[in-house]
Design an enzyme around this catalytic site. Sequence first.
Site, PDB file in Angstrom:
ATOM      1  NE  ARG A 166      -4.116  -1.725   0.162  1.00 27.84           N
ATOM      2  CZ  ARG A 166      -4.168  -3.033  -0.140  1.00 27.84           C
ATOM      3  NH1 ARG A 166      -3.106  -3.639  -0.628  1.00 27.84           N
ATOM      4  NH2 ARG A 166      -5.280  -3.706   0.039  1.00 27.84           N
ATOM      5  CB  SER A 240      -8.542  -1.276   4.246  1.00 25.55           C
ATOM      6  OG  SER A 240      -8.904  -2.558   3.825  1.00 25.55           O
ATOM      7  CD  GLU A 336      -5.533   1.090   2.160  1.00 27.61           C
ATOM      8  OE1 GLU A 336      -6.514   1.604   1.595  1.00 27.61           O
ATOM      9  OE2 GLU A 336      -5.315  -0.131   2.173  1.00 27.61           O
TER      10      GLU A 336
HETATM   11  N1  EPU Z   1     -11.239 -10.220  10.595  1.00 27.96           N
HETATM   12  C1  EPU Z   1     -11.753 -10.007  11.844  1.00 27.96           C
HETATM   13  N2  EPU Z   1     -12.807  -9.134  11.984  1.00 27.96           N
HETATM   14  C2  EPU Z   1     -13.341  -8.480  10.911  1.00 27.96           C
HETATM   15  C3  EPU Z   1     -12.845  -8.731   9.627  1.00 27.96           C
HETATM   16  C4  EPU Z   1     -11.767  -9.589   9.493  1.00 27.96           C
HETATM   17  O1  EPU Z   1     -11.287 -10.573  12.823  1.00 27.96           O
HETATM   18  O2  EPU Z   1     -14.268  -7.677  11.123  1.00 27.96           O
HETATM   19  C5  EPU Z   1     -10.076 -11.103  10.435  1.00 27.96           C
HETATM   20  C6  EPU Z   1     -10.416 -12.437   9.834  1.00 27.96           C
HETATM   21  O3  EPU Z   1      -9.676 -13.430  10.522  1.00 27.96           O
HETATM   22  C7  EPU Z   1      -9.893 -12.365   8.420  1.00 27.96           C
HETATM   23  C8  EPU Z   1      -8.743 -11.390   8.555  1.00 27.96           C
HETATM   24  O4  EPU Z   1      -9.139 -10.481   9.578  1.00 27.96           O
HETATM   25  O5  EPU Z   1      -9.472 -13.592   7.970  1.00 27.96           O
HETATM   26  C9  EPU Z   1      -8.422 -10.636   7.292  1.00 27.96           C
HETATM   27  O6  EPU Z   1      -9.624 -10.068   6.744  1.00 27.96           O
HETATM   28  P1  EPU Z   1      -9.830  -9.904   5.159  1.00 27.96           P
HETATM   29  O7  EPU Z   1      -9.535 -11.179   4.460  1.00 27.96           O
HETATM   30  O8  EPU Z   1     -11.168  -9.293   4.959  1.00 27.96           O
HETATM   31  O9  EPU Z   1      -8.668  -8.933   4.713  1.00 27.96           O
HETATM   32  P2  EPU Z   1      -8.056  -7.598   5.375  1.00 27.96           P
HETATM   33  O10 EPU Z   1      -6.641  -7.921   5.764  1.00 27.96           O
HETATM   34  O11 EPU Z   1      -8.931  -7.040   6.408  1.00 27.96           O
HETATM   35  C10 EPU Z   1      -7.011  -6.791   3.122  1.00 27.96           C
HETATM   36  C11 EPU Z   1      -6.935  -5.525   2.341  1.00 27.96           C
HETATM   37  C12 EPU Z   1      -8.230  -5.293   1.553  1.00 27.96           C
HETATM   38  C13 EPU Z   1      -8.412  -6.483   0.626  1.00 27.96           C
HETATM   39  C14 EPU Z   1      -8.467  -7.762   1.455  1.00 27.96           C
HETATM   40  C15 EPU Z   1      -8.515  -8.999   0.584  1.00 27.96           C
HETATM   41  C16 EPU Z   1      -5.462  -4.043   3.564  1.00 27.96           C
HETATM   42  C17 EPU Z   1      -5.364  -2.820   4.421  1.00 27.96           C
HETATM   43  N3  EPU Z   1      -6.697  -4.384   3.227  1.00 27.96           N
HETATM   44  O12 EPU Z   1      -8.030  -6.626   4.095  1.00 27.96           O
HETATM   45  O13 EPU Z   1      -8.067  -4.124   0.771  1.00 27.96           O
HETATM   46  O14 EPU Z   1      -9.603  -6.350  -0.146  1.00 27.96           O
HETATM   47  O15 EPU Z   1      -7.260  -7.870   2.251  1.00 27.96           O
HETATM   48  O16 EPU Z   1      -7.289  -9.220  -0.010  1.00 27.96           O
HETATM   49  O17 EPU Z   1      -4.438  -4.627   3.204  1.00 27.96           O
HETATM   50  C18 EPU Z   1      -8.399  -1.770   0.768  1.00 27.96           C
HETATM   51  O18 EPU Z   1      -7.179  -1.645   0.716  1.00 27.96           O
HETATM   52  O19 EPU Z   1      -9.169  -0.758   0.756  1.00 27.96           O
HETATM   53  C19 EPU Z   1      -8.984  -3.091   0.845  1.00 27.96           C
HETATM   54  C20 EPU Z   1     -10.300  -3.300   0.979  1.00 27.96           C
END
Ligand code: EPU
Length: 340
Positions: A166, A240, A336
Amino acid sequence: MPPILEERVSLRGFNTFGVEARARFFCRVRGADDLAALAAEPRLVGLPRLVLGGGSNLLLTKDFEGLVIKVEVPGVRDVGAADGAWHVEIGAGENWHDTVERLLAMDRPGLENLALIPGRCGAAPIQNIGAYGLELAERFASLTAWDLETQQAVRMSTAECDFGYRESAFKRGLAGQRVILSITLALPIKWQPVAGYADVAHELKAHGTQRPTAREIFDAVVAIRRRKLPDPAVVGNAGSFFKNPIVSRDEHRALIAHHPSLVGYPLSGGRVKLAAAWLIDAAGLKGATRGRAGVFEKQALVLVNRGGATGAEILALAREVQEKVAEKFGIWLEPEPVIV
Ligand code: EPU
């Protein structure tokens, strides 16, 4: 035709949080000539510039007393092949998701994991957009940009963009200095699916898909995002709001000893990327509401405008999230989006 310079323009319709803020000057640009014309405008001398694509990675907290440049450079064209990849040049003003879909239809797969990311193509390199196991940097060849200091167009390679998680040179040394006009993508001629991300693998399995096509991955990503992330056309948000923090092996060990269900992904060199959504959730903030700002119910990493929120209200909530997570885990989350 010189570009039209508008004054005191509301930016509410130009940021996906849907917050109100005004631009002192506002101009839509369709190419380098428009930017060169703006350089000669006496009313703009010495004023700060803000470059706007789709406004999907931006939190406006006050009026902008400078020039907002709304990039609307059009065009998608094949520009040849090199090093096993099709090269396609895309105008910075093209909508990202529509371009991903259009390239699939042109038999140029390779971006399907990045389906439904809001924003324009010119913004994609700035934060090196990424999702579901793929980052823009992996499909990038070069870009052209207009340098506001030298008033010249420049071409930049992947190395010069200096991409990170990012991150890019546009968020560091070049912040505010260059306006991206077009990006050239490198799409693999021998396409291979990227389907290892747990959510994607589950979604494909649920549909009984063994060897997914690019279209099937595209559909899976669209379905996952529609379920988990709010549609900015309905609920104001910027995806995010925080980056996933990266900690050392030792810090990770210490954290997991106290919080066994902590979610993290190992990186090379022993470091671990933690799920910020998990930290916010575990700090008890998922679904929280403060005034007209909130933490999204289905994904704690997303802050939302529940209707009529100001940028300052959203920023105050972000600050509370940072403080509560720091109190509980000793980690300071970094925002972000660009905060203005
Ligand atoms: N989780 C929780 N609570 C929640 C949501 C998630 O505990 O409310 C935990 C779950 O264990 C889940 C983990 O967090 O497995 C990761 O969640 P998720 O797979 O939704 O991915 P993220 O790390 O929260 C990142 C990117 C997103 C991207 C997704 C999918 C960043 C900052 N964000 O989110 O990007 O779509 O992975 O690859 O790296 C963005 O940058 O705007 C964005 C949406």
